[in-house]
Design a protein around this motif. Structure first.
Motif, PDB file in Angstrom:
ATOM      1  N   PRO A 141      10.071   4.732  13.521  1.00 45.60           N
ATOM      2  CA  PRO A 141      10.150   3.454  14.242  1.00 45.60           C
ATOM      3  C   PRO A 141       8.815   2.704  14.220  1.00 45.60           C
ATOM      4  O   PRO A 141       7.753   3.286  14.450  1.00 45.60           O
ATOM      5  CB  PRO A 141      10.530   3.869  15.676  1.00 45.60           C
ATOM      6  CG  PRO A 141      11.155   5.220  15.517  1.00 45.60           C
ATOM      7  CD  PRO A 141      10.448   5.878  14.365  1.00 45.60           C
ATOM      8  N   GLY A 142       8.875   1.433  13.900  1.00 49.04           N
ATOM      9  CA  GLY A 142       7.672   0.611  13.859  1.00 49.04           C
ATOM     10  C   GLY A 142       6.900   0.706  12.562  1.00 49.04           C
ATOM     11  O   GLY A 142       5.745   0.269  12.508  1.00 49.04           O
ATOM     12  N   ARG A 143       7.516   1.254  11.508  1.00 49.78           N
ATOM     13  CA  ARG A 143       6.795   1.404  10.245  1.00 49.78           C
ATOM     14  C   ARG A 143       6.407   0.044   9.663  1.00 49.78           C
ATOM     15  O   ARG A 143       5.294  -0.118   9.147  1.00 49.78           O
ATOM     16  CB  ARG A 143       7.641   2.176   9.242  1.00 49.78           C
ATOM     17  CG  ARG A 143       6.922   2.434   7.925  1.00 49.78           C
ATOM     18  CD  ARG A 143       7.766   3.231   6.948  1.00 49.78           C
ATOM     19  NE  ARG A 143       8.915   2.469   6.472  1.00 49.78           N
ATOM     20  CZ  ARG A 143       9.660   2.838   5.439  1.00 49.78           C
ATOM     21  NH1 ARG A 143       9.374   3.963   4.795  1.00 49.78           N
ATOM     22  NH2 ARG A 143      10.693   2.120   5.050  1.00 49.78           N
ATOM     23  N   THR A 144       7.296  -0.932   9.762  1.00 51.36           N
ATOM     24  CA  THR A 144       6.998  -2.258   9.209  1.00 51.36           C
ATOM     25  C   THR A 144       5.804  -2.896   9.915  1.00 51.36           C
ATOM     26  O   THR A 144       4.931  -3.494   9.280  1.00 51.36           O
ATOM     27  CB  THR A 144       8.231  -3.163   9.329  1.00 51.36           C
ATOM     28  OG1 THR A 144       9.341  -2.544   8.656  1.00 51.36           O
ATOM     29  CG2 THR A 144       7.964  -4.525   8.710  1.00 51.36           C
ATOM     30  N   PHE A 182       3.069   6.298   5.732  1.00 53.82           N
ATOM     31  CA  PHE A 182       3.863   5.084   5.567  1.00 53.82           C
ATOM     32  C   PHE A 182       5.020   5.273   4.594  1.00 53.82           C
ATOM     33  O   PHE A 182       5.923   4.431   4.548  1.00 53.82           O
ATOM     34  CB  PHE A 182       2.973   3.934   5.093  1.00 53.82           C
ATOM     35  CG  PHE A 182       1.997   3.462   6.128  1.00 53.82           C
ATOM     36  CD1 PHE A 182       2.300   3.572   7.475  1.00 53.82           C
ATOM     37  CD2 PHE A 182       0.791   2.907   5.764  1.00 53.82           C
ATOM     38  CE1 PHE A 182       1.414   3.137   8.444  1.00 53.82           C
ATOM     39  CE2 PHE A 182      -0.113   2.469   6.711  1.00 53.82           C
ATOM     40  CZ  PHE A 182       0.203   2.582   8.061  1.00 53.82           C
ATOM     41  N   ASP A 183       4.994   6.351   3.823  1.00 54.15           N
ATOM     42  CA  ASP A 183       6.109   6.632   2.924  1.00 54.15           C
ATOM     43  C   ASP A 183       7.291   7.241   3.668  1.00 54.15           C
ATOM     44  O   ASP A 183       8.398   7.315   3.128  1.00 54.15           O
ATOM     45  CB  ASP A 183       5.650   7.571   1.810  1.00 54.15           C
ATOM     46  CG  ASP A 183       6.637   7.631   0.663  1.00 54.15           C
ATOM     47  OD1 ASP A 183       7.233   6.585   0.328  1.00 54.15           O
ATOM     48  OD2 ASP A 183       6.830   8.728   0.096  1.00 54.15           O
ATOM     49  N   ARG A 207       2.581  -1.199   8.871  1.00 47.53           N
ATOM     50  CA  ARG A 207       2.198  -1.587   7.512  1.00 47.53           C
ATOM     51  C   ARG A 207       1.523  -2.957   7.509  1.00 47.53           C
ATOM     52  O   ARG A 207       0.523  -3.168   6.826  1.00 47.53           O
ATOM     53  CB  ARG A 207       3.430  -1.610   6.601  1.00 47.53           C
ATOM     54  CG  ARG A 207       3.899  -0.233   6.147  1.00 47.53           C
ATOM     55  CD  ARG A 207       5.041  -0.377   5.154  1.00 47.53           C
ATOM     56  NE  ARG A 207       5.436   0.910   4.591  1.00 47.53           N
ATOM     57  CZ  ARG A 207       6.361   1.043   3.644  1.00 47.53           C
ATOM     58  NH1 ARG A 207       6.981  -0.019   3.172  1.00 47.53           N
ATOM     59  NH2 ARG A 207       6.660   2.237   3.177  1.00 47.53           N
ATOM     60  N   TRP A 208       2.091  -3.892   8.269  1.00 46.62           N
ATOM     61  CA  TRP A 208       1.475  -5.209   8.349  1.00 46.62           C
ATOM     62  C   TRP A 208       0.120  -5.154   9.051  1.00 46.62           C
ATOM     63  O   TRP A 208      -0.804  -5.897   8.693  1.00 46.62           O
ATOM     64  CB  TRP A 208       2.406  -6.167   9.087  1.00 46.62           C
ATOM     65  CG  TRP A 208       3.506  -6.706   8.227  1.00 46.62           C
ATOM     66  CD1 TRP A 208       4.814  -6.340   8.239  1.00 46.62           C
ATOM     67  CD2 TRP A 208       3.375  -7.700   7.208  1.00 46.62           C
ATOM     68  NE1 TRP A 208       5.516  -7.038   7.285  1.00 46.62           N
ATOM     69  CE2 TRP A 208       4.662  -7.896   6.649  1.00 46.62           C
ATOM     70  CE3 TRP A 208       2.313  -8.454   6.722  1.00 46.62           C
ATOM     71  CZ2 TRP A 208       4.903  -8.803   5.622  1.00 46.62           C
ATOM     72  CZ3 TRP A 208       2.544  -9.367   5.687  1.00 46.62           C
ATOM     73  CH2 TRP A 208       3.829  -9.533   5.158  1.00 46.62           C
ATOM     74  N   ALA A 209      -0.009  -4.286  10.047  1.00 46.21           N
ATOM     75  CA  ALA A 209      -1.286  -4.177  10.763  1.00 46.21           C
ATOM     76  C   ALA A 209      -2.390  -3.668   9.848  1.00 46.21           C
ATOM     77  O   ALA A 209      -3.563  -4.039  10.001  1.00 46.21           O
ATOM     78  CB  ALA A 209      -1.135  -3.256  11.972  1.00 46.21           C
ATOM     79  N   LEU A 210      -2.019  -2.829   8.881  1.00 46.32           N
ATOM     80  CA  LEU A 210      -3.029  -2.290   7.973  1.00 46.32           C
ATOM     81  C   LEU A 210      -3.602  -3.359   7.050  1.00 46.32           C
ATOM     82  O   LEU A 210      -4.727  -3.229   6.558  1.00 46.32           O
ATOM     83  CB  LEU A 210      -2.416  -1.161   7.135  1.00 46.32           C
ATOM     84  CG  LEU A 210      -3.361  -0.416   6.186  1.00 46.32           C
ATOM     85  CD1 LEU A 210      -4.443   0.314   6.984  1.00 46.32           C
ATOM     86  CD2 LEU A 210      -2.594   0.571   5.312  1.00 46.32           C
TER      87      LEU A 210
END
Length: 333
Positions: free
Chosen positions: A140-143, A135-136, A146-149
């Motif tokens: 694409p789709g990192r946001t 995540f660092d 992060r929310w899914a985690l």
């Protein structure tokens, strides 16, 4: 044109730079600070002697009410004889502790508690470290990921445990239905019906609900490392492995220690995962000391309180030993 003559004392004062006083004026006196006298609160300097006490006093009162008093009451209860109806029958000394350590189920409970804590914490730290490094990076789709985690963290732990229990149910569970449809198994399995099948699933669920906090703690630590440090390492010709072992891990150590200590405490005292999935059964085979303590309260409240005291002492000793070995003072500087 007449010239005004300044008297000799005044000329001396002017030459020395002192202020000139008009004739007949009262001599200047230095004002002394007034002293406080009388009823009422004292002056501000006396309040300053208290330092930060007025500001931290609400937190101190809260700690005394929420932490210290329950611990004192817990120790007092462990030394009494209390029947199942809650009536205090008088002092019992250390009899409840002797009864607790004579319980034949206690050695297996202690062993499973140690295995449970070490395995869950180790897996959580390793997986969280990998997720934090992922995540660092920018992709694409990192946001969204992060929310899914956050989802396992946002949901109630007990609700998550009950959801997994229904997924693993022998009759109505979706896992058995999926494996039967794929031909992996011939008959439905009771995944939580015995300790051999239940323990791996308990570990899996505990790691699942522990990942969000640990990952975000390590991610915050990674994002505090300056980019200039990595740039200097590349200029010096450091390999990726050398950069990771000599820069990333040492600078990540404070965040890693925080995540590790909090995980040790949380996993050791974990109750909702085991109680929601197996309730410690069958016959306390999947019970940790925290769950076993809750099971004892139906038979002997004082013995349950004695195990609570042992749990509390174990947590204190475990954290102190870990902080001593890890050298947290040097890491915090």
């Amino acid at each position: 044109m007449s010239t005004r003559t300044i008297p000799e004392p005044h000329r001396t004062a002017v030459r020395r730079g002192a202020p000139v006083r008009r004739a007949g004026a009262r001599p200047l006196r230095r004002r002394r600070p007034t002293r406080w006298a009388g009823p009422g609160p004292g002056p501000r300097p006396r309040l300053r002697r208290l330092g930060a006490l007025p500001w931290i006093s609400p937190a101190v009162v809260l700690i005394l009410a929420v932490v210290v008093w329950p611990v004192v009451e817990m120790v007092r209860t462990s030394l009494r004889r209390i029947d199942t109806s809650g009536v205090d029958q008088g002092p019992a000394g250390f009899g409840k502790y002797r009864k607790l350590f004579a319980d034949p189920r206690l050695p297996d409970v202690l062993t499973w508690t140690a295995v449970w804590t070490v395995v869950v914490v180790a897996l959580t730290m390793v997986i969280s470290l990998a997720l934090a490094q992922l995540f660092d990076q920018r992709f694409p789709g990192r946001t969204i990921t992060r929310w899914a985690l956050i989802a396992p963290w946002a949901a109630s732990v007990l609700m998550t445990a009950i959801g997994f229990r229904w997924m693993l149910d022998q009759v109505a569970g979706v896992l058995n239905r999926l494996l039967l449809d794929l031909g992996v198994i011939d008959t439905a399995e009771a995944w939580t019906g015995d300790a051999a099948h239940a323990k791996p699933w308990l570990v899996f669920v505990a790691v699942f609900v522990s990942l969000p906090f640990t990952t975000y703690t390590l991610l915050a630590g990674l994002q505090t490392i300056p980019a200039e440090v990595y740039e200097a390492a590349r200029v010096d010709g450091a390999s990726p492995l050398q950069t990771y072992t000599r820069i990333t891990l040492p600078l990540l150590r404070p965040a890693f220690l925080v995540a590790l200590v909090i995980n040790l405490i949380n996993v050791f005292n974990s109750f909702p995962v085991i109680w929601g999935m197996t309730q410690g059964g069958p016959d306390a085979d999947t019970a940790t000391t925290t769950v076993f303590m809750y099971m004892l309260r139906s038979y002997d409240v004082a013995e349950s309180a004695a195990l609570s005291v042992v749990n509390f002492a174990a947590v204190i000793v475990m954290v102190l030993v870990f902080l001593k070995v890890s050298g947290w003072k040097e890491a915090a500087r």
